[in-house]
Design an enzyme around this catalytic site. Structure first.
Site, short mmCIF file in Angstrom:
data_model
loop_
_atom_site.label_atom_id
_atom_site.label_comp_id
_atom_site.label_asym_id
_atom_site.label_seq_id
_atom_site.Cartn_x
_atom_site.Cartn_y
_atom_site.Cartn_z
N HIS A 356 0.78 -1.07 -0.12
CA HIS A 356 -0.08 0.03 0.15
C HIS A 356 0.76 1.28 0.06
CE1 HIS A 356 -4.06 -1.88 0.96
NE2 HIS A 356 -3.07 -3.01 1.62
N LYS A 534 -8.90 13.55 4.37
CA LYS A 534 -7.96 12.06 4.46
C LYS A 534 -7.03 12.52 5.50
CE LYS A 534 -6.95 13.44 0.02
NZ LYS A 534 -7.13 12.22 -0.70
N ARG A 535 -6.24 11.30 6.04
CA ARG A 535 -5.08 11.70 6.87
C ARG A 535 -4.14 12.87 6.43
NH1 ARG A 535 -4.51 7.97 11.23
NH2 ARG A 535 -2.53 8.80 11.64
N THR A 642 -9.04 6.21 -2.10
CA THR A 642 -10.31 5.53 -2.28
C THR A 642 -11.12 6.73 -2.01
OG1 THR A 642 -9.84 4.80 0.18
CG2 THR A 642 -9.71 3.21 -1.64
#
Ligand code: F58
Length: 797
Positions: A356, A534-535, A642
């Site tokens: 990932h 998102k992070r 995503t």
């Protein structure tokens, strides 16, 4: 019995089941029931509906001797479950009616459920989407992970800065799970290895118990259900009575304390993998328990151990469970008397690994001395695996190197397939991190582009759009998301366009109300909702977004009467607690928000909001309300993304770089429906070779220079000139993520977005074309790809 021949649920039957649970499971008189009691009773009544399909699926798998998939993941970012279950069982309407007959509002009850936040971000959420698709596709599967007592920390802002507190999802009973005290394994650590009679014997120093908790995961229309089995660590010996009797009350609890630490808290750092003993123990703990469990199941069916790969497919979600290779080899050699060669071959035929990330700091490696101390037998086995790999391939790539055990190399060597998570990422995996291993094993790497479950990320979270799609093209898309392309025939139809805008307006109103109730903030719903969720990470470049916001603010102030497109800039996301620069970026966003939101000149044109504690449930409100999706990472750094898929599917065009799955999203929705800017991955690499690129880029950009000058002058920090010197220093002197080089093009592209947004039919067409083009990104498609290319399994019904 399958779900189809289960008695259909009606509002009346559900109502009576809820009342029954309220009385008999909760011990409450309906007159005195709290919101919590209603939520528990509703959940239990729904859970009952899942049990029969769950049993039937398990029975069918046993009887058909079907191969099972084991998805090993440190993280499952599940979110809430009530809505998930009502949607999958197709009883949402019934549940609303039943609750209303009981004087309760179903949606209020749903919102009372805490998120199961057993994950950090994309990787954990992907695992949850995969579980949904595995169940929907009726592929026999188990998810294996850790039952953390505390999920991802809660984020708060104090004076604009992130602080963290422990999350406590288990403080209230987690009704969806079934405790399985009889399913427990001893997991060992430490000690030494001796050689007796030609065999190695591990004499561990420490043992904890891995105890199973099962949650059924039901698929679409309740036709199939799989199991998510999470392991909790418990002491082998409950209590040290000798210590207690001696008056040592603290010492008496030591066994429990030691064991429980292992499953106490989710590792919140997605930046570095520093040598944390606890993390290694967590990884071995859940991996070993899972391997032992799947072997027990396999052997209980009367199979021969050599036959394992025909019955078992183990997917490693990143390297966190990479110890599965040596653990399986250890058990095959030490307990099942296979030869070293046969053990490695058998294990490899079962194992596959998903990568990932390419970021070097996120690739796991353990100091060899620590590793050998915690897992001495595995240390030896890895040496043996390495020797065989070196001999067989002539490769020079070592698993243990410079005193480190490298988990990526271990996972690669022990897997029959290694996959990246988007087309671009998989190519980069071949060219960069694993180029030498790719040369040694040229058929091993393949791609499986990520996907998202359309049940949660469209059907459930966006009822307004769901209704419009049903009315326009029917319901075939519920089971085949690619049918959304039938919407293409309606893109220019004025009444469809109007209905599409109405659905978006409904979602924006819903979000505005949610924010008003939560934070007292009022949003202008006629403005463009521009969202980055998102992070927080340098490579994701939230700082580029906030610098662009400042630049826009400057332009509006310079020329307040020009024809501006009103915008609300919305941020959401957490920073790893130890990641200083990410925390500075959060502080800057909040400081800029405080300044801009109080400017009377721009107040009707520009607003910045950053709701704290972004999580799955917040995403379900924000995503349907979005007009513009920010996917602006430095090309080559975001493996897939995503969130980019969720936003586009919900009718929010992307402004983005050619990174991760953005590339494929753009191909599917059409280049004309995507706002592209920025360096390509190749150009980015070349740029990094140019000496002094960032200072030069800043100096040649009047817009960016001005913004950085304002930050340096303390415009957003009450005159404090040093508050953001870390960000400024980073940008001028280093800027590895090339913000400076992409900034001007990003700013210009945003002005193009402004113009297109004012052309209402054109914008609506673009937004709807995004929905129409995104069907391919269903995680059902992804799971079919894994099943066919990696696992050798298929749907059993
Ligand atoms: C993410 N990784 C990728 N890691 O960044 C994203 O591009 C991709 O779409 C997603 O995986 C799914 O493939 C990610 O979320 C983590 O959160 C890890 C948590 C544990 C420590 C290391 C990072």
């Amino acid at each position: 019995m399958t779900a189809q021949n289960q008695t259909p649920v009606t509002a009346e039957s559900l109502q009576s089941e809820i009342t029954r649970h309220l009385k008999l499971s909760l011990g409450k008189d309906p007159k005195h029931a709290s919101l919590y009691d209603w939520r528990m009773s509703l959940s239990l009544a729904l859970r009952d509906q899942v049990v029969e399909p769950w049993f039937a699926s398990t029975r069918q798998t046993y009887e058909g001797k079907h191969k099972r998939v084991y998805y090993l993941s440190m993280e499952f970012l599940i979110g809430r479950l009530i809505e998930d279950v009502t949607i999958n069982l197709d009883v949402e309407g019934v549940a609303v009616e039943a609750m209303s007959a009981l004087g309760q509002d179903y949606y209020t009850v749903v919102a009372n459920e805490p998120d199961a936040a057993l994950g950090n971000g994309g990787l954990g959420r992907l695992a949850a989407c995969f579980m949904d698709s595995l169940a929907t596709l009726a592929i026999p599967a188990y998810g294996y992970g850790i039952r953390y007592e505390h999920g991802l920390f809660e984020q708060h802002f104090e004076n604009g800065q992130q602080t963290e507190t422990a999350e406590g999802w288990l403080a209230q009973r987690h009704v969806w799970e079934f405790e399985r005290p009889e399913v427990a394994y001893n997991i060992h650590f430490g000690g030494y290895v001796s050689d007796e009679g030609g065999k190695a014997h591990w004499h561990p120093a420490e043992t904890v118990l891995a105890s199973a908790y099962d949650t059924p995961v039901v698929g679409w229309k309740g036709k199939w259900a799989n199991t998510l089995r999470l392991w909790a660590a418990k002491p082998v010996k409950l209590f040290d009575l000798d210590s207690f009797n001696r008056g040592d009350y603290v010492g008496a609890n030591a066994p429990e304390r030691l064991a429980r630490t292992i499953s106490r808290v989710l590792y919140p750092d997605d930046t570095t993998q520093d040598g944390k003993e606890l993390r290694l123990k967590q990884e071995y703990f859940f991996t070993s328990a899972s391997i032992k469990d799947l072997l027990r199941r396999f052997l209980s069916e009367g199979n021969k151990i050599e036959d394992l790969p025909n019955h078992v497919a183990i997917q490693l979600n990143d390297t966190h469970p990479a110890i599965a290779g040596p653990e399986l080899v250890r058990l095959l050699i030490d307990k099942h008397d296979l030869s070293e060669e046969a053990a490695i071959d058998t294990a490899r035929q079962c194992l596959a690994y998903t990568n990932h990330t390419l970021l070097p700091e996120a690739l796991e490696s353990w100091p060899e001395d620590l590793f050998a101390r915690i897992l001495p037998r595995h240390h030896r086995i890895i040496q043996m695996i390495q020797e065989r790999h070196l001999q067989q391939t002539g490769s020079h790539v070592r698993i243990i190197e410079h005193g480190n055990v490298k988990m990526g190399e271990l996972a690669f060597v022990m897997a029959h397939h290694v996959n990246g998570v988007s087309a671009l990422h998989s190519e980069l995996v071949k060219e960069t991190v694993f180029s030498d291993l790719h040369a040694a094993y040229p058929d091993r790497i393949l791609n499986q582009t990520n996907g998202i479950t359309p049940r949660r990320w469209l059907y459930s979270c966006n009822p307004a759009l769901r209704g419009l799609i049903n009315d326009t093209i029917g319901t075939a898309w519920h089971t085949d998301l690619e049918q959304l392309q039938d919407l293409n025939a309606h893109l220019d139809d004025a009444s469809f366009q109007q209905a599409f805008r109405a659905a978006k307006a409904t979602n924006k109103d819903r979000m505005a109300k949610w924010l008003k109730d939560r934070n007292g903030i009022t949003l202008d719903t006629s403005a463009m909702f521009d969202i980055q969720i998102k992070r927080i990470h340098e490579y994701k470049r939230q700082h580029m977004n906030i610098l662009e916001t400042i630049a826009l603010w400057n332009e509006i102030r310079d020329n307040p009467t020009a024809n501006w497109t009103p915008r609300v800039k919305i941020f959401g996301g957490k920073a790893a607690p130890g990641y200083a620069l990410a925390k500075s970026i959060i502080h800057l966003i909040n400081d800029v928000a405080a300044t801009i939101n109080n400017d009377p000149v721009t107040k009707d044109l520009l607003q910045v909001v950053y709701p704290e504690n972004y999580n799955v449930s917040m995403a379900e409100i924000l995503i349907p309300a979005s007009d513009l999706s920010e996917q602006i990472s430095t090309a080559g750094k975001e493996a897939s993304g995503t969130g980019n898929m969720k936003l586009s599917l919900n009718g929010s065009p992307t402004i983005g770089t050619l990174d991760g799955a953005n590339v494929e999203i753009r191909e599917h929705v059409g280049a004309e429906n995507f706002f592209l800017f920025g360096l390509t991955a190749q150009e980015a690499d070349a740029k990094r070779g140019e000496h002094g690129y960032s200072r030069r880029a800043i100096e040649s950009s009047p817009v960016l220079s001005r913004v950085l000058g304002q930050i340096a002058a303390g415009v957003f920090s009450a005159g404090d000139r040093y508050r953001y010197s870390d960000i400024l220093h980073n940008l001028y002197e280093h800027d590895y993520f090339l913000l400076s080089c992409d900034f001007d093009e990003y700013f210009a592209k945003q002005r193009e977005v402004d113009a297109v947004y004012q052309d209402v039919p054109r914008w609506t067409r673009m937004a709807a074309a995004n929905t129409a083009g995104m069907g391919w990104f269903s995680s059902d498609r992804t799971i079919r790809g894994y099943a066919k290319d990696i696992w050798g399994t298929a749907s059993v019904i």
